[in-house]
Design a protein around this motif. Structure first.
Motif, PDB file in Angstrom:
ATOM      1  N   THR A   1       5.523   4.710 -39.011  1.00  0.00           N
ATOM      2  CA  THR A   1       4.056   4.852 -39.434  1.00  0.00           C
ATOM      3  C   THR A   1       3.142   5.536 -38.338  1.00  0.00           C
ATOM      4  N   GLY A   2       2.248   6.220 -38.862  1.00  0.00           N
ATOM      5  CA  GLY A   2       1.056   6.891 -38.068  1.00  0.00           C
ATOM      6  C   GLY A   2       0.959   8.344 -38.459  1.00  0.00           C
ATOM      7  N   GLY A   3       0.383   9.135 -37.435  1.00  0.00           N
ATOM      8  CA  GLY A   3       0.102  10.606 -38.063  1.00  0.00           C
ATOM      9  C   GLY A   3      -0.712  10.619 -39.057  1.00  0.00           C
ATOM     10  N   ASP A   4      -1.204  11.977 -39.442  1.00  0.00           N
ATOM     11  CA  ASP A   4      -2.239  12.202 -40.374  1.00  0.00           C
ATOM     12  C   ASP A   4      -1.646  13.639 -41.054  1.00  0.00           C
ATOM     13  N   PRO A   5      -2.101  13.928 -42.311  1.00  0.00           N
ATOM     14  CA  PRO A   5      -1.716  15.091 -43.085  1.00  0.00           C
ATOM     15  C   PRO A   5      -2.376  16.204 -42.592  1.00  0.00           C
ATOM     16  N   LEU A   6      -3.573  15.945 -41.231  1.00  0.00           N
ATOM     17  CA  LEU A   6      -4.119  17.256 -40.684  1.00  0.00           C
ATOM     18  C   LEU A   6      -2.949  17.937 -39.837  1.00  0.00           C
ATOM     19  N   MET A   7      -2.211  17.079 -39.380  1.00  0.00           N
ATOM     20  CA  MET A   7      -0.969  18.022 -38.717  1.00  0.00           C
ATOM     21  C   MET A   7      -0.153  18.869 -39.385  1.00  0.00           C
ATOM     22  N   THR A   8      -0.056  18.783 -40.805  1.00  0.00           N
ATOM     23  CA  THR A   8       0.711  19.973 -41.414  1.00  0.00           C
ATOM     24  C   THR A   8      -0.210  21.074 -41.528  1.00  0.00           C
ATOM     25  N   ARG A   9      -1.648  21.037 -41.039  1.00  0.00           N
ATOM     26  CA  ARG A   9      -2.406  22.217 -40.826  1.00  0.00           C
ATOM     27  C   ARG A   9      -2.353  22.951 -39.645  1.00  0.00           C
TER      28      ARG A   9
ATOM     29  N   SER B   1       9.306  11.404 -48.290  1.00  0.00           N
ATOM     30  CA  SER B   1      10.187  11.066 -47.138  1.00  0.00           C
ATOM     31  C   SER B   1      11.029   9.629 -47.560  1.00  0.00           C
ATOM     32  N   LEU B   2      10.517   8.702 -48.287  1.00  0.00           N
ATOM     33  CA  LEU B   2      11.317   7.610 -48.903  1.00  0.00           C
ATOM     34  C   LEU B   2      12.087   8.050 -49.655  1.00  0.00           C
ATOM     35  N   ALA B   3      12.108   8.976 -50.631  1.00  0.00           N
ATOM     36  CA  ALA B   3      12.833   9.333 -51.640  1.00  0.00           C
ATOM     37  C   ALA B   3      14.131  10.223 -51.094  1.00  0.00           C
ATOM     38  N   ALA B   4      13.951  10.537 -49.883  1.00  0.00           N
ATOM     39  CA  ALA B   4      15.065  11.277 -49.273  1.00  0.00           C
ATOM     40  C   ALA B   4      15.623  10.288 -48.385  1.00  0.00           C
ATOM     41  N   LEU B   5      15.477   9.006 -48.250  1.00  0.00           N
ATOM     42  CA  LEU B   5      16.289   8.268 -47.471  1.00  0.00           C
ATOM     43  C   LEU B   5      17.439   7.910 -47.734  1.00  0.00           C
ATOM     44  N   PRO B   6      17.948   8.029 -49.002  1.00  0.00           N
ATOM     45  CA  PRO B   6      19.203   7.787 -49.227  1.00  0.00           C
ATOM     46  C   PRO B   6      19.950   8.999 -48.860  1.00  0.00           C
ATOM     47  N   ALA B   7      19.447   9.913 -49.015  1.00  0.00           N
ATOM     48  CA  ALA B   7      20.309  11.479 -48.652  1.00  0.00           C
ATOM     49  C   ALA B   7      20.183  11.562 -47.014  1.00  0.00           C
ATOM     50  N   ALA B   8      19.206  10.856 -46.516  1.00  0.00           N
ATOM     51  CA  ALA B   8      19.227  10.863 -44.778  1.00  0.00           C
ATOM     52  C   ALA B   8      20.654   9.735 -44.623  1.00  0.00           C
ATOM     53  N   ARG B   9      20.529   8.797 -45.230  1.00  0.00           N
ATOM     54  CA  ARG B   9      21.806   7.849 -44.954  1.00  0.00           C
ATOM     55  C   ARG B   9      23.083   8.378 -45.232  1.00  0.00           C
TER      56      ARG B   9
ATOM     57  N   THR C   1      11.299  13.020 -41.957  1.00  0.00           N
ATOM     58  CA  THR C   1       9.602  12.554 -41.724  1.00  0.00           C
ATOM     59  C   THR C   1       8.934  13.126 -42.579  1.00  0.00           C
ATOM     60  N   GLY C   2       7.650  12.541 -42.664  1.00  0.00           N
ATOM     61  CA  GLY C   2       6.589  12.753 -43.633  1.00  0.00           C
ATOM     62  C   GLY C   2       5.543  11.703 -43.530  1.00  0.00           C
ATOM     63  N   ALA C   3       4.826  11.217 -44.616  1.00  0.00           N
ATOM     64  CA  ALA C   3       3.727  10.451 -44.487  1.00  0.00           C
ATOM     65  C   ALA C   3       4.216   9.131 -43.763  1.00  0.00           C
ATOM     66  N   VAL C   4       5.452   8.688 -43.967  1.00  0.00           N
ATOM     67  CA  VAL C   4       5.850   7.622 -43.108  1.00  0.00           C
ATOM     68  C   VAL C   4       7.235   8.381 -42.629  1.00  0.00           C
ATOM     69  N   ASP C   5       7.906   8.215 -41.305  1.00  0.00           N
ATOM     70  CA  ASP C   5       9.045   8.661 -41.048  1.00  0.00           C
ATOM     71  C   ASP C   5      10.225   7.624 -41.030  1.00  0.00           C
ATOM     72  N   TYR C   6      11.478   8.130 -41.513  1.00  0.00           N
ATOM     73  CA  TYR C   6      12.527   7.035 -41.609  1.00  0.00           C
ATOM     74  C   TYR C   6      13.390   7.513 -40.712  1.00  0.00           C
TER      75      TYR C   6
ATOM     76  N   ARG D   1      16.544  16.198 -37.451  1.00  0.00           N
ATOM     77  CA  ARG D   1      15.115  15.957 -37.520  1.00  0.00           C
ATOM     78  C   ARG D   1      14.728  17.086 -38.718  1.00  0.00           C
ATOM     79  N   GLY D   2      14.318  16.620 -39.842  1.00  0.00           N
ATOM     80  CA  GLY D   2      13.794  17.472 -40.894  1.00  0.00           C
ATOM     81  C   GLY D   2      12.727  16.814 -41.829  1.00  0.00           C
ATOM     82  N   ASN D   3      12.106  17.478 -42.600  1.00  0.00           N
ATOM     83  CA  ASN D   3      11.545  16.994 -43.714  1.00  0.00           C
ATOM     84  C   ASN D   3      12.488  16.604 -45.071  1.00  0.00           C
ATOM     85  N   ALA D   4      11.658  15.847 -46.060  1.00  0.00           N
ATOM     86  CA  ALA D   4      12.592  15.683 -46.985  1.00  0.00           C
ATOM     87  C   ALA D   4      13.562  16.513 -47.718  1.00  0.00           C
ATOM     88  N   SER D   5      12.789  17.717 -47.928  1.00  0.00           N
ATOM     89  CA  SER D   5      13.501  18.655 -48.596  1.00  0.00           C
ATOM     90  C   SER D   5      14.608  19.296 -47.878  1.00  0.00           C
TER      91      SER D   5
END
Lengths: 264, 264, 264
Positions: free
Chosen positions: C189-197, C152-160, C173-178, C127-131
């Motif tokens: 879907t779900g979550g909120d940017p506040l969670m990054t604070r 996170s969507l841009a990282a989906l090919p790397a995740a696969r 994981t990110g604004a949308v998790d894959y 489980r990680g963020n895109a980078s």
């Protein structure tokens, strides 16, 4: 003759805080075990980014990348001391400022020697309570043990001397905070005694001081603004909480919502 | 024949708590990584002063100064074990009481050996759940694994035996807490199962037990009062919170506002 | 051609969550220093049992007993790395799943080498963020530094690709998790940017992913459900809190009260 410092003007604090919000600095925190979560959450609430990187080789690498480095010796132990030295050297080489929080220095020998060693490595700022600043300054020669109940105003001469000898901005915090470069000083009001019943508020302030040290401009004003931000939000949180347990959430929310205009 | 313990009388608890508030003890906490912030905040809310000093030579020096020492083996590792042994020896030499919280003892071999070694160093008190107290007492010879769901009353005979063999006051906590010196015991009621859904409430109780062990007077009553203070505030907090997340703030506020009269 | 993943169906999430509630897994967490309390409280609120056992020989022993193991390298240092390797080997021998949270992998060399080493030891999930996912996959060859703001969507090919090469379920994981096994994927879907604070929300998610990996059934669905549980409660908490300080209590209460039906 002793001059009582003026209060940091609101327009200076507001200008520094605006600068802070536009920079969102990345802060490397080598801090004590007890306060890491609060420290991170305070920085995050203000819009900065904390990172705790502790293996010596990584700490060295990361200090070159981060905007500033915090060294807090509250739960100092040998491996962490090695990481701190590596990180400070790297920060100095990279021209990044670092801040010393000399927790409980004076009474305990191991950390006192270590803090004296760090002092020679030129911190950008030092943040401590009256007894820590007096102990670190070496001015105190009385038989009475170092006492955290020492008044911050009584420690201002020691803070000035420490600032002059070390080249650091020194913030001695208490009921009123005093911030000095050895020649000029600011008083910062606000806060509440309730904050002393919540672990880590002082340590988190040191992290905020670190973040403000990464900003351009007058470092004396930047450090004093860090103190003012925490004091103002601490005062507000105290007014709307019911004790030290409910303080923390309200305090972090206040930091998150703080606008530069409110510091005027 | 098994005697069911009486409940700690409110006037005894009130008297001990008054004594505590007038002493504001300084407590050296060598505790586990996960619970340090809550532990510190519980002590601060009650008016005591926590300090975590972990480098072996400093831990030794600080144990002579502090009013009492907590040893919690939840996240025991080799360097911390060295600090604990140095601190306990210094506390014993200085005549300062220390308390053992034998987290998860029984199943895990490294900590079980370490806890047995500590036991011979004469703790003033031991605070654990039923399975920990049974494991430490050595009474349990059944094939069934040590189980944290063991009932505290079922563990009372083991607690009494452990108290007699070790010389410590033993508090075995659960739905009801039992506190014994091997001859006499008190039952302490209160608390709520919700507290088991908040990490560190048991560990923080051990820190409060440590603080109360620094008081003069009957240690059996002092330890039972520590349990009663936490149980009463836990019960109150549960009644006015909405789950384990909102519990902590309300609990700390309740500890902060508690008066001796409320324990009557 | 790139296929945009479907959203995890509510009935699958509800079924997985019901299974979780009936299992109450015991989770061994070797995680970073900053987030241990929140991690434990998130697992406790959901009804799982966390334990942090860090001495290498005990970590090895405990991994055989626990239902699953979390490895989070946020504050990696040499002794903890040894404990992690011992625990992973024991978990693998005992057939217990383990999960990797490769915090800040890519930029920092020590942890990047360690994470690559762990990758060969066959985690059940990552489980990680895109980078982090892009860095770990080795796909990223551009000159631009790894950036946690990667989508996170841009990282989906790397995740696969990472899922296929490692055999792990990968959650980016990110604004949308894959969540992907390399062939099939779910969007959450779900979550909120506040969670990054709020420090540790991502790390706590990795602990929940670990807990869900201990369940029988389709691991892809289980991991996606872990993400959905945290995203839903995070969204709800954001709606009723006043900032990152008040978020945590409301979030833990929401996790505590969550019913399977609400995931439909």
């Amino acid at each position: 003759m002793f001059t009582r410092p003026d209060v940091l003007p609101g327009n200076r604090a507001a200008a520094c805080f605006s600068l802070f919000k536009s920079h969102s600095p990345l802060i490397h925190c080598l801090t004590n075990e007890v306060v890491q979560e609060l420290t991170a959450n305070v920085l995050l609430a203000l819009g900065a980014s904390p990172a705790m990187v502790v293996e010596p080789q990584e700490a060295e690498q990361f200090s070159r990348v981060a905007d500033a480095l915090l060294i807090n010796i509250g739960t100092l132990h040998q491996p962490r001391a090695e990481a701190m030295l590596a990180a400070v050297e790297a920060a100095n080489q990279a021209g990044k400022p670092w801040v010393l929080d000399p927790v409980a220095v004076g009474g305990l020998e191991y950390r006192t020697r270590f803090a004296q060693h760090l002092l020679a490595m030129k911190p950008a700022a030092i943040r401590g309570n009256a007894s820590e600043v007096m102990a670190l300054s070496g001015l105190q020669a009385s038989g009475r043990g170092v006492d955290s109940r020492d008044d911050s105003l009584a420690a201002l001469p020691a803070a000035r001397a420490l600032a002059r000898s070390s080249g650091a901005i020194v913030a001695v915090t208490g009921a009123v905070d005093y911030v000095t470069d050895g020649e000029r000083d600011w008083a910062v009001t606000g806060g509440d005694p309730l904050m002393t019943r919540v672990v880590g508020t002082g340590c988190a302030l040191s992290a905020v001081v670190t973040a403000f040290c990464s900003l351009p401009g007058e470092r004396l004003d930047n450090v004093a603004t860090a103190c003012r931000v925490m004091a103002l939000c601490g005062e507000r949180a105290t007014a709307s909480c019911h004790g030290p347990g409910s303080f923390t959430a309200v305090f972090l929310d206040a930091l998150y919502h703080l606008c530069a205009e409110e510091l005027q």
